[in-house]
Write an enzyme that holds these catalytic residues in place. Structure first.
Site, short mmCIF file in Angstrom:
data_model
loop_
_atom_site.label_atom_id
_atom_site.label_comp_id
_atom_site.label_asym_id
_atom_site.label_seq_id
_atom_site.Cartn_x
_atom_site.Cartn_y
_atom_site.Cartn_z
N TYR A 148 45.69 48.74 45.00
CA TYR A 148 45.66 48.09 46.31
C TYR A 148 46.32 46.71 46.27
O TYR A 148 45.98 45.87 45.44
CB TYR A 148 44.21 47.94 46.74
CG TYR A 148 43.97 47.64 48.21
CD1 TYR A 148 44.03 48.64 49.16
CD2 TYR A 148 43.61 46.36 48.62
CE1 TYR A 148 43.77 48.39 50.49
CE2 TYR A 148 43.34 46.09 49.95
CZ TYR A 148 43.42 47.10 50.89
OH TYR A 148 43.16 46.85 52.21
N HIS A 166 35.51 46.92 37.66
CA HIS A 166 36.64 47.70 38.15
C HIS A 166 37.82 47.75 37.20
O HIS A 166 38.77 48.52 37.43
CB HIS A 166 37.07 47.17 39.52
CG HIS A 166 37.96 48.12 40.27
ND1 HIS A 166 37.63 49.45 40.47
CD2 HIS A 166 39.17 47.93 40.86
CE1 HIS A 166 38.60 50.04 41.15
NE2 HIS A 166 39.55 49.15 41.39
#
Length: 322
Positions: free
Chosen positions: A92, A303
């Site tokens: 992203y 993450h």
């Protein structure tokens, strides 16, 4: 952040409550049919990068709506015969960056294609160069709610279509072997990988790491970290639109693409991941339809997931497929 999601034994049994729309398959068949009305027009322009062990091509192809989408194709310098092909999708906010940022897969003797993500490429890395010429209804800043008013308008309809066309473009080069094509990516790239795995029937394998864009109903309520939080902040302003928004998102949920997966798969999940909570990853993994599947678990990671350790796992695992 300590463990915050379900215990691992429950994650292994978890099934998403997300429900696929009745016309999910028809929606995507029509979307790809419309995209293929445009000539793929894949162009490969050699680039002088100063790198001696690889050859790099600046790629342009027609994605959703015939819009031009960029990519890099990197080949071992000595390549003369068709090679196994790795198609990679980006996280992203990132773009295709610069060629020297993508040397791992060509170093294994494979062809490597990395797709630029339309409208992104301004948050990290070496940037991107693919605009998104389609406008939309009011949205929260970011990409998660662009066009969320209707499935036909949603941003990821364009991105997932671009991704399928990227596979087709990469396969069109004479030095790539279409029968040995692998799709992979991390975070958003992992979510795009799962979508491609459900839309392209003849991949050799897929490898999504800590994938984003999965199990939206749970993701939007279990974490307040961006990008999923964009959905909640949009609905905070657009009161009463929750059902409509979730209906749109259901056409783009990795869980439903996973149910159509027809290739071996290597997933990864991190148990402290607040960006892509592990239950949302397991929602897609447990739905993946192919029997040959495995998931790597990183107990105390957020993450970043397995990082270089997961790259090593993919290098070992992919030897059997491409």
């Amino acid at each position: 952040m300590a463990l915050f999601d379900l215990p691992l034994d429950e994650l292994r049994e978890y099934r998403s409550e997300s429900v696929a729309p009745d016309d999910f398959g028809a929606f995507w068949s029509k979307t790809l049919e419309e995209a293929r009305e445009h000539d793929l027009d894949a162009r490969f322009e050699p680039v002088d990068t100063g790198l001696s062990t690889v050859r790099v091509y600046d790629v342009t192809f027609a994605g959703f709506g015939g819009h031009p989408v960029k990519g890099w194709l990197t080949l071992p310098a000595a390549a003369e015969e068709p090679l196994p092909l790795v198609v990679e999708f980006i996280g992203y906010g990132g773009g295709r960056g610069l060629p020297h940022e993508h040397l791992l897969w060509a170093s294994t003797g494979r062809a490597h294609f990395v797709m630029d993500t339309r409208g992104q490429g301004s948050a990290w890395g070496g940037g991107g160069g693919t605009p998104d010429p389609v406008g939309g209804a009011p949205a929260y800043p970011g990409f998660m709610t662009r066009g969320i008013d209707a499935p036909e308008n949603y941003y990821y309809r364009r991105v997932f279509t671009d991704a399928v066309r990227a596979v087709e473009a990469a396969r069109s080069h004479p030095l790539t072997d279409a029968s040995r094509t692998v799709a992979l990516g991390s975070s958003q790239g992992g979510g795009i990988t799962i979508a491609v795995g459900g839309l392209v029937p003849d991949l050799a394998a897929i490898a999504p790491d800590v994938p984003f864009l999965c199990d939206y109903p749970r993701a939007a309520t279990i974490t307040d970290r961006h990008p999923y939080r964009e959905i909640g902040l949009y609905l905070k302003t657009h009161r009463g639109r929750t059902e409509d928004a979730l209906r749109t998102l259901s056409y783009f949920d990795g869980v439903h693409f996973a149910a159509r997966g027809r290739a071996p798969a290597l997933f990864s999940a991190a148990l402290e991941d607040q960006t892509c909570p592990p239950s949302t990853v397991f929602g897609a993994f447990n739905a993946w339809a192919h029997d040959d599947k495995v998931i790597e678990i990183y107990d105390f990671n957020d993450h970043e997931g397995g990082g270089p350790y997961q790259e090593a796992a993919k290098l070992r695992w992919l030897r059997s497929y491409a």
